[in-house]
Design a protein around this motif. Sequence first.
Motif: not given
Length: 290
Positions: A193-217
């Motif tokens: 998740x940290x790396x995704x933000x670092x590389x894609x902070x300019x793009x839309x991001x939702x909690x649902x997408x980040x939860x999916x990246x981490x493998x959590x609800x």
Amino acid sequence: MININEYQAIHEKTSHFDYNIAYNTYPCTIPLDFESVPLHWHEDAEFIYIKKGKGVIIIDGEEHTVSASDIAFILPGKVHGIFQVDDESMEYENILFDGKIFSSSLDDFYDSFLLPFFENAVEIPHIFQKGVPGYESMRRYLDANDNISSHREGAWGLAIKGNLYLLLFDLVTLYEKKIDSSNRKKIDKLKPVIKHVELHYSEPATVAEMADIAGFSESHFMRFFKDTFGVSFITYLNDYRLSMAARLLLSSEDTILDISQQVGFENLSHFNRKFKEKYNKTPKEYRINK
């Protein structure tokens, strides 16, 4: 002095290393160069050697106040950031090297002694300061490498590597206790998740997408992120974007609207409000008065 765009790049690729050896030093000042270095991680090992002033370094969720002569040792994969304390400034050296420079098929020293360090399997202090075992050795060899790096004559890379070997020999001798991996596993869950933000902070991001990246609800992700880093994911995301905006305000002539969109804010008024909350200045005031 390091350019902010170059600073960002050093955490994403190894092209910043000299052909002679994968070791380089970047002098930086907070807040002169930039207000903060948001949480991020990379595969290089890193020393943050404080030269003047005072600041805060966060490593794997732990906050450390540091001052002149302190040295932070950031091992590969550790999530870390550098921040200003009140109105204090902090001059420091960002020293990065690739731990694989010690790897050789001709011996097993790397696998036997150094690999546990670079894989975070040994319990070692995050911050070295006067009184901490290994501090004087670390400071001596880093100072010696500073002198070598400033001249870069002949086989200077050999001397750099030799001093690093001696530094790490002292640390390996002092620190042998195996680390409790439970907290490390928590951090590892959130590193994508940290790396995704670092590389894609300019793009839309939702909690649902980040939860999916981490493998959590979603609900578990929000609790887990805040428990680990002390802030909500949305707060972290906004703070990262605002830090990038502050850098762009000083390093480019783009309009404030363009910059707000470049860092992921779709609404200019929302960007202006959040920016003022963080920096106590509007973007325009920040650009003019900095």
